[in-house]
Design a protein around this motif. Structure first.
Motif, PDB file in Angstrom:
ATOM      1  N   SER A  68     -38.166 -33.867 -39.920  1.00 25.41           N
ATOM      2  CA  SER A  68     -38.980 -32.653 -39.753  1.00 25.41           C
ATOM      3  C   SER A  68     -39.780 -32.708 -38.459  1.00 25.41           C
ATOM      4  O   SER A  68     -40.000 -31.682 -37.807  1.00 25.41           O
ATOM      5  N   ARG A  73     -37.424 -31.848 -35.767  1.00 26.67           N
ATOM      6  CA  ARG A  73     -37.106 -30.417 -35.809  1.00 26.67           C
ATOM      7  C   ARG A  73     -38.220 -29.611 -35.139  1.00 26.67           C
ATOM      8  O   ARG A  73     -37.974 -28.713 -34.339  1.00 26.67           O
ATOM      9  N   GLU A  74     -39.421 -30.003 -35.460  1.00 23.50           N
ATOM     10  CA  GLU A  74     -40.559 -29.293 -34.890  1.00 23.50           C
ATOM     11  C   GLU A  74     -40.563 -29.433 -33.370  1.00 23.50           C
ATOM     12  O   GLU A  74     -40.753 -28.458 -32.630  1.00 23.50           O
ATOM     13  N   ILE A  88     -37.871 -27.291 -31.808  1.00 19.92           N
ATOM     14  CA  ILE A  88     -38.190 -25.860 -31.738  1.00 19.92           C
ATOM     15  C   ILE A  88     -39.181 -25.592 -30.622  1.00 19.92           C
ATOM     16  O   ILE A  88     -39.077 -24.623 -29.871  1.00 19.92           O
ATOM     17  N   PHE A  91     -40.853 -15.739 -28.787  1.00 19.46           N
ATOM     18  CA  PHE A  91     -40.332 -15.459 -30.128  1.00 19.46           C
ATOM     19  C   PHE A  91     -40.718 -14.049 -30.590  1.00 19.46           C
ATOM     20  O   PHE A  91     -39.980 -13.390 -31.309  1.00 19.46           O
ATOM     21  N   TYR A 115     -28.469 -24.689 -37.928  1.00 20.09           N
ATOM     22  CA  TYR A 115     -29.036 -23.833 -38.975  1.00 20.09           C
ATOM     23  C   TYR A 115     -28.349 -22.475 -38.998  1.00 20.09           C
ATOM     24  O   TYR A 115     -28.192 -21.861 -40.044  1.00 20.09           O
ATOM     25  N   LEU A 116     -27.959 -22.052 -37.817  1.00 23.51           N
ATOM     26  CA  LEU A 116     -27.330 -20.733 -37.738  1.00 23.51           C
ATOM     27  C   LEU A 116     -25.931 -20.776 -38.323  1.00 23.51           C
ATOM     28  O   LEU A 116     -25.174 -21.707 -38.072  1.00 23.51           O
ATOM     29  N   ILE A 117     -25.619 -19.786 -39.095  1.00 26.10           N
ATOM     30  CA  ILE A 117     -24.240 -19.633 -39.541  1.00 26.10           C
ATOM     31  C   ILE A 117     -23.637 -18.559 -38.662  1.00 26.10           C
ATOM     32  O   ILE A 117     -23.785 -17.359 -38.902  1.00 26.10           O
ATOM     33  N   ARG A 129     -33.569 -16.911 -46.614  1.00 29.34           N
ATOM     34  CA  ARG A 129     -34.365 -18.046 -46.155  1.00 29.34           C
ATOM     35  C   ARG A 129     -34.380 -18.016 -44.625  1.00 29.34           C
ATOM     36  O   ARG A 129     -33.542 -17.377 -43.989  1.00 29.34           O
ATOM     37  N   GLY A 130     -35.362 -18.677 -44.119  1.00 26.70           N
ATOM     38  CA  GLY A 130     -35.425 -18.708 -42.664  1.00 26.70           C
ATOM     39  C   GLY A 130     -36.178 -19.938 -42.205  1.00 26.70           C
ATOM     40  O   GLY A 130     -36.982 -20.517 -42.941  1.00 26.70           O
ATOM     41  N   MET A 131     -35.909 -20.354 -40.995  1.00 24.86           N
ATOM     42  CA  MET A 131     -36.605 -21.512 -40.451  1.00 24.86           C
ATOM     43  C   MET A 131     -37.768 -21.026 -39.596  1.00 24.86           C
ATOM     44  O   MET A 131     -37.596 -20.151 -38.736  1.00 24.86           O
ATOM     45  N   VAL A 132     -38.915 -21.603 -39.877  1.00 28.30           N
ATOM     46  CA  VAL A 132     -40.097 -21.184 -39.133  1.00 28.30           C
ATOM     47  C   VAL A 132     -39.983 -21.688 -37.710  1.00 28.30           C
ATOM     48  O   VAL A 132     -39.766 -22.876 -37.481  1.00 28.30           O
ATOM     49  N   VAL A 133     -40.091 -20.809 -36.767  1.00 21.42           N
ATOM     50  CA  VAL A 133     -40.053 -21.247 -35.372  1.00 21.42           C
ATOM     51  C   VAL A 133     -41.417 -21.108 -34.712  1.00 21.42           C
ATOM     52  O   VAL A 133     -41.678 -21.732 -33.703  1.00 21.42           O
ATOM     53  N   LEU A 178     -36.357 -17.783 -38.115  1.00 22.24           N
ATOM     54  CA  LEU A 178     -34.994 -17.516 -37.674  1.00 22.24           C
ATOM     55  C   LEU A 178     -34.105 -17.640 -38.904  1.00 22.24           C
ATOM     56  O   LEU A 178     -34.100 -18.659 -39.583  1.00 22.24           O
ATOM     57  N   THR A 179     -33.407 -16.571 -39.194  1.00 22.88           N
ATOM     58  CA  THR A 179     -32.533 -16.626 -40.370  1.00 22.88           C
ATOM     59  C   THR A 179     -31.185 -17.210 -39.970  1.00 22.88           C
ATOM     60  O   THR A 179     -30.833 -17.206 -38.783  1.00 22.88           O
ATOM     61  N   PRO A 180     -30.457 -17.731 -40.933  1.00 17.43           N
ATOM     62  CA  PRO A 180     -29.135 -18.291 -40.616  1.00 17.43           C
ATOM     63  C   PRO A 180     -28.227 -17.250 -39.959  1.00 17.43           C
ATOM     64  O   PRO A 180     -27.323 -17.604 -39.219  1.00 17.43           O
ATOM     65  N   VAL A 192     -43.926 -25.539 -38.418  1.00 14.06           N
ATOM     66  CA  VAL A 192     -42.774 -25.200 -37.582  1.00 14.06           C
ATOM     67  C   VAL A 192     -41.599 -26.076 -37.988  1.00 14.06           C
ATOM     68  O   VAL A 192     -41.738 -27.278 -38.195  1.00 14.06           O
ATOM     69  N   GLY A 193     -40.447 -25.474 -38.146  1.00 12.75           N
ATOM     70  CA  GLY A 193     -39.264 -26.230 -38.534  1.00 12.75           C
ATOM     71  C   GLY A 193     -39.028 -26.184 -40.026  1.00 12.75           C
ATOM     72  O   GLY A 193     -37.940 -26.490 -40.492  1.00 12.75           O
ATOM     73  N   GLU A 250     -38.296 -24.719 -43.637  1.00 19.91           N
ATOM     74  CA  GLU A 250     -37.489 -23.599 -44.094  1.00 19.91           C
ATOM     75  C   GLU A 250     -38.238 -22.902 -45.228  1.00 19.91           C
ATOM     76  O   GLU A 250     -38.676 -23.555 -46.185  1.00 19.91           O
TER      77      GLU A 250
END
Lengths: 244, 451
Positions: free
Chosen positions: A127, A130-131, A134, A148, A230-232, B5-9, B19-21, B38-39, B41
């Motif tokens: 995590s 990840r932070e 980002i 953003f 994460y993106l599909i 769901r989404g990842m907090v940016v 950001l959603t998948p 951040v990061g 989900e």
């Protein structure tokens, strides 16, 4: 396009006992392992000469076995974490072996306890990474004048629009020439994109920032492991419907 | 719909960007207490429908505000004039400059009752008055037995024309009364706004306050309770006063200083208000149907009118002569020729002649003292004649006129006859006793004869 989904499937297959796939997989991801190890050691390494690379390879193999899909961490990120932590272990052991010699065996005693804390550590580490990732991405975007907040405003609501913009972003990321143009001019080559994708100029212009952000993310997907996996993203077959 | 769901940016003060998948960036409000990192989900709260819902809420509340505000602060402009009607139910109507009724108020319990039955707000004044009077007839406030007096007052700013022409008000009152066949005395009196305020202090309607004041001036002791508690008809009976006479006195002293003030009173008075003694008129014209209410006086009048008719037929030449006499007193008057012409064109409008007669009369005023008397009489006669014409027209409409109807051609000669008659008899009292009637030339009247 994005390896994330394919990767997950491959890892699953390997776990089920496909040894041949494992060999291929390890072989194909040697560059990744190499990169990760070099980054950690902060020096250039060489296959067959440095122990660190061997340890990294073993760690990567271990990561395949240990990886859990439900952890929320993409496999490559997980693998990298494992590699890094194993390399840390290795360096520590080297130093301690010099100093104490036999302490290694004692560590192995409470293996179970160790494994559990190690997982917790990995999760925390993941995590944190990840932070960081980002935030790095945000900085990168800001160098293109994109925040953003802008992306919230201009990210298309409709699936079809989004798909065509993503398609444009993929095309942009795959073309070195266009990508270079973007990086040097910090501007979208709108005309070329229009030609390639067939998406109307107006739509492209409206989603300009979105395309930039996505193209950057795709082109640097190895850096932004967490975000990109994460993106599909749509498979190349499922191309965005050109908007009329 | 599945939860997204989404990842907090990015985390902001009370929202975060995720950001959603699917590759969509969204701003999501953070619920109180839950802290996003951040990061992380997170689940995206469903808010696809919320914007519409919110929009609807805003629209609904705005609508509610507008509706409520409309109720509490009506957009109707404030009343520009007030009209009170005293039958016995006393009501007051607030009227805008466009003759729309914006407020209605019962000034006594009967008035409130009547307003509860009829809705007058938003109507044209004449319609509103019509409705109220009709309702008063239905509720037996106006009936065959009692003395019916309808007293209306209209506030008029000083030095200004009345907002609503008095004759429209008169017609609105008179019509339902006439249809119901009830005999009533109709008085319309312009008052100053100050008068209305004074009346409001005593708790009386403006009309009754006026009666109270006038009777006080005349020395007839009338108390507030007596005026307020009873109908004007019964008041007239108990106090043995004529309200018409009472009100006619209004403003006379200032307006007319002549010795003939009394004679002129009728014509002059009508310039300030409208006094129409419908009781007498009715008895005069429909004698046999209303036999029981015939008054000796009324009968006399009727006889006299007949005499006049006779006189007209007998003395046409003389009236012409008289007519020619008048302009001769004022040499060089244009009206001179015109009058001669008029003689030949008898179907011409009466008004011109009347006006010219008046002009002539006025000029004659300055001439000979001994003629002055006659002139005044002539004046009276003109006015009366006009009112006769008017009445005849009315009767034509009603279709219940049993007398000879003088046609338009005849009216002129009738007028002459009357003049001659007056001159011959010299009895001014007779003229005065002819019921005073509605005048057609009211719009030109001077409402403040004191000026």
């Amino acid at each position: 396009m994005f390896p994330a989904q394919d990767l997950d499937n491959t890892v699953k297959r390997i776990k089920q006992g496909d040894q041949l796939a494992r060999e291929d997989f390890l072989e194909s991801y040697k560059p990744f392992i190499f990169k990760a190890a070099c980054k950690f050691c902060k020096r250039g390494l060489d296959w067959g000469r440095d122990d660190e690379l061997a340890i990294a390879l073993i760690a990567f193999n271990e990561a395949i076995d240990r990886y859990r899909e439900d952890s929320g961490v993409p496999f490559l990120a997980f693998a990298r974490l494992v590699i890094v932590s194993r390399l840390k272990d290795y360096f520590r052991r080297e130093n301690r072996a010099d100093a104490e010699g036999l302490s290694l065996e004692a560590d192995r005693q409470n293996n179970l306890e160790c494994a559990r804390s190690w997982e917790a550590y990995l999760e925390e580490e993941a995590s944190r990474e990840r932070e960081e990732e980002i935030k790095e991405y945000e900085v990168l975007l800001s160098s293109y004048g994109v925040t953003f907040e802008d992306l919230v405003k201009c990210s298309p609501r409709h699936r079809s629009t989004r798909l065509s913009l993503l398609h444009a972003a993929q095309e942009l990321a795959n073309s070195n020439q266009l990508l270079n143009e973007l990086k040097t001019k910090k501007k979208l080559p709108l005309i070329d994109l229009e030609k390639i994708t067939g998406v109307s100029r107006k739509t492209l212009e409206r989603g300009r920032k979105y395309i930039i952000a996505m193209a950057l993310l795709i082109s640097k997907r190895e850096e932004y492991l967490y975000l990109s996996s994460y993106l599909i993203l749509p498979s190349p077959a499922e191309k965005g419907v050109p908007e009329k | 719909m599945m939860k997204e769901r989404g990842m907090v940016v990015k985390v902001k003060s009370n929202s975060c960007i995720v950001l959603t998948p699917e590759g969509e960036y969204r701003e999501v409000p953070l619920t109180e207490g839950s802290r996003a990192r951040v990061g992380q989900e997170i689940q995206i709260p469903q808010r696809k429908t919320i914007p519409y819902f919110r929009f609807l809420m805003v629209a609904a509340s705005l609508l509610a505000v507008v509706v409520l505000a409309g109720q509490f602060f009506p957009l109707a402009p404030p009343a520009a004039a007030y009209l009170t009607i005293d039958i016995n139910p006393s009501v007051e109507l607030g009227v805008t400059a466009s003759e729309k009724v914006v407020s209605a108020r019962g000034l006594n319990p009967d008035g409130e009752r009547i307003l509860a039955k009829v809705t007058v707000k938003g109507l044209k004044l004449s319609d509103a008055v019509d409705r109220i009077v009709s309702q008063a007839v239905t509720d037996q406030f106006l009936n065959d037995i009692d003395e019916n007096i309808i007293l209306a007052t209209l506030t008029v700013e000083e030095n200004q024309e009345p907002l609503v022409a008095l004759d429209t008000v008169y017609e609105a009152i008179e019509k339902p009364v006439r249809y119901s066949g009830i005999l009533a005395e109709i008085i319309i009196e312009p008052v100053t706004p100050k008068m209305r305020e004074d009346a409001a202090k005593t708790g009386l309607s403006t009309g009754k306050f006026l009666v109270l004041k006038k009777s006080g001036e005349k020395g007839v002791p009338v108390s507030v309770d007596e005026v307020g508690g009873s109908s004007l008809g019964s008041l007239e009976k108990t106090k043995k006063i004529s309200i018409i006479e009472l009100l006619k006195e209004n403003g006379i002293n200032a307006a007319e200083r002549s010795v003939e003030a009394e004679k002129n009173a009728n014509s002059r008075k009508e310039r300030s208000g409208i006094y129409y003694d419908g009781r007498k008129k009715a008895t005069g014209s429909v004698t046999f149907t209303e036999g029981k209410t015939i008054k000796a006086e009324a009968k006399q009048e009727k006889d006299k009118e007949k005499d006049k008719d006779k006189g007209k037929k007998e003395t046409p030449g003389r009236s012409d002569e008289k007519n020619r006499d008048n302009p001769r007193n004022v040499p060089g008057n244009n009206g001179n020729n015109k009058n001669d012409k008029d003689k030949n064109n008898k179907d011409r409008n009466d008004y011109d002649r009347n006006d010219q007669d008046r002009k002539n009369n006025k000029k004659m005023n300055g001439n000979k003292e001994d003629k002055e008397n006659n002139n005044h009489k002539n004046n009276d006669g003109n006015n009366k004649d006009k009112s006769d014409n008017w009445k005849n027209n009315q009767n034509d409409n009603d279709g219940d006129n049993n007398r000879d109807r003088p046609g338009e051609n005849e009216s002129w000669s009738r007028q002459r006859a009357e003049l001659t008659g007056n001159k011959l008899t010299g009895n001014s009292r007779d003229v005065l006793r002819v019921p005073l009637r509605w005048q057609l030339e009211l719009p030109g009247i001077n409402l403040n004869p004191q000026k």
